[in-house]
Design a protein around this motif. Structure first.
Motif, mmCIF file in Angstrom:
data_model
loop_
_atom_site.group_PDB
_atom_site.id
_atom_site.type_symbol
_atom_site.label_atom_id
_atom_site.label_comp_id
_atom_site.label_asym_id
_atom_site.label_seq_id
_atom_site.Cartn_x
_atom_site.Cartn_y
_atom_site.Cartn_z
ATOM 1 N N ARG A 153 5.061 10.772 -5.729
ATOM 2 C CA ARG A 153 5.982 11.262 -4.693
ATOM 3 C C ARG A 153 7.355 10.592 -4.829
ATOM 4 O O ARG A 153 8.391 11.209 -4.642
ATOM 5 C CB ARG A 153 5.411 10.982 -3.307
ATOM 6 N N MET A 154 7.340 9.303 -5.126
ATOM 7 C CA MET A 154 8.569 8.532 -5.329
ATOM 8 C C MET A 154 8.667 8.183 -6.796
ATOM 9 O O MET A 154 7.643 7.916 -7.417
ATOM 10 C CB MET A 154 8.553 7.260 -4.492
ATOM 11 N N PRO A 155 9.827 8.099 -7.399
ATOM 12 C CA PRO A 155 11.118 8.379 -6.784
ATOM 13 C C PRO A 155 11.277 9.865 -6.496
ATOM 14 O O PRO A 155 10.959 10.701 -7.349
ATOM 15 C CB PRO A 155 12.111 7.925 -7.854
ATOM 16 N N MET A 156 11.762 10.177 -5.313
ATOM 17 C CA MET A 156 11.976 11.561 -4.907
ATOM 18 C C MET A 156 13.078 12.146 -5.785
ATOM 19 O O MET A 156 14.081 11.472 -6.052
ATOM 20 C CB MET A 156 12.423 11.524 -3.448
ATOM 21 N N ALA A 157 12.906 13.379 -6.236
ATOM 22 C CA ALA A 157 13.909 13.977 -7.119
ATOM 23 C C ALA A 157 15.166 14.300 -6.319
ATOM 24 O O ALA A 157 16.273 13.983 -6.735
ATOM 25 C CB ALA A 157 13.354 15.232 -7.772
ATOM 26 N N GLN A 158 15.018 14.955 -5.180
ATOM 27 C CA GLN A 158 16.174 15.178 -4.305
ATOM 28 C C GLN A 158 15.666 15.224 -2.874
ATOM 29 O O GLN A 158 14.496 15.517 -2.648
ATOM 30 C CB GLN A 158 16.885 16.498 -4.662
ATOM 31 N N PRO A 159 16.534 14.918 -1.911
ATOM 32 C CA PRO A 159 16.089 14.943 -0.520
ATOM 33 C C PRO A 159 15.591 16.343 -0.160
ATOM 34 O O PRO A 159 16.143 17.331 -0.629
ATOM 35 C CB PRO A 159 17.363 14.602 0.267
ATOM 36 N N GLY A 160 14.550 16.430 0.617
ATOM 37 C CA GLY A 160 14.010 17.736 0.977
ATOM 38 C C GLY A 160 13.060 17.598 2.142
ATOM 39 O O GLY A 160 12.890 16.512 2.697
ATOM 40 N N ALA A 165 0.831 -1.204 0.000
ATOM 41 C CA ALA A 165 0.000 0.000 0.000
ATOM 42 C C ALA A 165 0.868 1.258 0.000
ATOM 43 O O ALA A 165 0.570 2.227 -0.706
ATOM 44 C CB ALA A 165 -0.924 0.009 1.220
ATOM 45 N N ALA A 166 1.974 1.238 0.763
ATOM 46 C CA ALA A 166 2.845 2.419 0.826
ATOM 47 C C ALA A 166 3.463 2.691 -0.536
ATOM 48 O O ALA A 166 3.528 3.842 -0.978
ATOM 49 C CB ALA A 166 3.927 2.221 1.881
ATOM 50 N N VAL A 167 3.903 1.628 -1.231
ATOM 51 C CA VAL A 167 4.521 1.817 -2.538
ATOM 52 C C VAL A 167 3.483 2.324 -3.534
ATOM 53 O O VAL A 167 3.729 3.267 -4.290
ATOM 54 C CB VAL A 167 5.139 0.506 -3.046
ATOM 55 N N LYS A 205 3.873 14.735 -7.705
ATOM 56 C CA LYS A 205 4.325 15.198 -9.028
ATOM 57 C C LYS A 205 3.919 14.168 -10.082
ATOM 58 O O LYS A 205 3.410 13.108 -9.715
ATOM 59 C CB LYS A 205 5.832 15.474 -9.017
ATOM 60 N N PRO A 206 4.124 14.496 -11.380
ATOM 61 C CA PRO A 206 3.696 13.544 -12.407
ATOM 62 C C PRO A 206 4.296 12.165 -12.161
ATOM 63 O O PRO A 206 5.449 12.046 -11.759
ATOM 64 C CB PRO A 206 4.228 14.163 -13.694
#
Ligand code: HEC
Ligand code: HEC
Length: 271
Positions: free
Chosen positions: A86-93, A76-78, A99-100
Motif C-alpha cells: 500500500r505504501m509508498p502510495m503512488a498518488q493521493p487518492g 505493525a502499521a509500517v 499493489k506489488p
C-alpha cells in the motif's frame, strides 16, 4: 581470611557475569540504532515527501493531509502498509490499494524500526500470536467456530459474510480477505488501516484475533461445491436467481401450456 576470599570470589563472579552479559546488550542497542538509521535514510527518500522529514505528516493548504503523522502508529502499521504494497502510495487518492511490494523484507524492517522509534505503538506480531498450529484438533475446531462468531458480529458489515469485500462511502472499499496472510490480518486488526476501525487488544483479545484468523483461513480451505458462486452474496442472490429464473420459467411454461391445450384450440374453432 575466609571473609576476604568470599568477597573476592563474589567480586570475580559479578565481574565475570557483567562482562558475559553487558556487551551483548550494548551490541543489541547498537544494531537497533543502525536499523533505525538505515530506516531513516530510506524514509527520507521514499516517504518524507508525504509524511514529513520527521514523520510528522504534511498538511496541504486546504487543510487535508498529503500523508498523516506516523508518530505512534508503531512498527505493525509500517509492516502492514509497506508489506502489502500500500505504501509508498503512488498518488493521493480515495484509498491506498494493495499493489506489488517495493521494499525488501530487510528494508521494511528498517523502515518499521525507524517509525517505531518516533513514538510507542503496536509491535509486529509474532507467529505464535496468530497461528493455531500448536493446538489439538478439537481446540482448532473450537477456535474456528469462535472466530466465525466474532467475524459475524465485527467484520461482516464491511467485508461481507464470506469475507469477499464490499463498497464503502466516498469511493473507498473494504477489500476481499481471501488469501491475505495471517500476519497482515493481525496487523490490520491492530492498526485499523484507513476506514477500518482498529481492534486494540482491549477490544478484541489476542486469542480472539487468532480465532478470527483461523476462521478466515478455514474459509479459504473450503472447496467450492460446484455451480455458480454468484459473488458469494448468499441468500440475496440465491433468492433473486430463484425468483427470476425459477419462478419466471414456471410462469412462462404455464402460459405456454394455456396457449397450446386442445381446449383453447377448440374454443377458437367453435366461437
Ligand atoms: C504519495 C504520498 C505518500 C507516500 C510517498 C507515502 N505515504 Fe504513507 N500514507 C499516505 C497517506 C495519504 C496515508 C493515509 C491513508 C489513508 O488513511 O487513506 C498514509 C498512511 C500510512 C501509514 C498508516 C498510518 C496509520 O495511521 O496507520 C503508514 C504506516 C505509512 N503511510 C507509511 C509510509 C511509509 C513507510 C512510506 C515510505 C515507504 C510511505 N508511507 C509513503 C501517503 C503517502
Ligand atoms: C467499518 C468497516 C470495516 C470493518 C468493521 C472492518 N473492516 Fe477490515 N477493512 C476495511 C477497509 C476500508 C479496509 C481497507 C483498508 C486499506 O486498504 O488500507 C480493510 C482492510 C482489511 C484487511 C487488509 C486486507 C488486505 O487486502 O490487505 C484485513 C485483513 C481486514 N480488513 C480484516 C478485518 C477483520 C478481521 C474485521 C473484523 C474484526 C474487519 N476487517 C472489520 C473496513 C472494515
Amino acid at each position: 581470611m575466609a571473609g576476604l576470599v568470599l568477597l573476592l570470589v563474589g567480586l570475580v563472579t559479578a565481574g565475570g557475569l557483567y562482562t558475559a552479559l553487558a556487551p551483548a546488550q550494548a551490541q543489541d542497542s547498537d544494531t537497533l540504532a543502525i536499523e533505525v538509521e538505515k530506516g531513516r535514510e530510506l524514509f527520507l527518500v521514499g516517504c518524507s515527501s508525504c509524511h514529513g522529514l520527521n514523520g510528522e505528516g504534511v498538511s496541504t493548504l486546504d487543510g487535508n493531509n498529503l500523508g498523516p503523522s506516523l508518530v505512534g502508529v508503531g512498527a505493525a502499521a509500517v509492516d502492514f502498509q509497506v508489506g502489502t504494497g500500500r505504501m509508498p502510495m503512488a498518488q493521493p487518492g480515495a484509498q491506498a490499494p494493495r499493489k506489488p511490494v517495493t521494499y525488501s523484507e530487510e528494508e521494511t524492517a528498517q523502515l518499521a524500526a525507524y517509525v517505531a522509534s518516533l513514538g510507542p505503538g503496536p509491535a509486529i506480531p509474532d507467529e505464535s500470536d496468530y497461528s493455531i498450529e500448536g493446538l489439538d484438533d478439537d481446540a482448532k475446531e473450537a477456535a474456528v467456530v469462535r472466530g466465525g462468531q466474532i467475524f459475524l458480529t465485527n467484520c461482516t458489515a464491511c467485508h461481507n459474510f464470506e469475507g469477499s469485500g464490499g463498497a464503502m462511502p466516498r469511493g473507498g472499499y473494504a477489500p476481499s480477505l481471501d488469501g491475505v496472510e495471517s500476519k497482515y490480518i493481525y496487523e490490520a486488526l491492530l492498526t485499523g488501516p484507513q476506514n477500518m476501525p482498529s481492534f486494540s487488544n482491549g477490544n478484541l483479545a489476542p486469542e480472539e484475533k487468532r480465532d478470527v484468523i483461523a476462521y478466515l483461513k478455514s474459509l479459504e480451505e473450503q472447496p467450492g461445491y460446484g455451480g455458480f458462486g454468484m459473488g458469494g452474496l448468499g441468500p440475496v442472490t440465491d433468492g433473486v436467481f430463484a425468483w427470476l429464473v425459477g419462478i419466471g420459467g414456471l410462469v412462462a411454461f404455464a402460459i405456454w401450456i394455456a396457449a397450446h391445450t386442445t381446449r383453447s384450440k377448440k374454443k377458437k374453432v367453435t366461437s
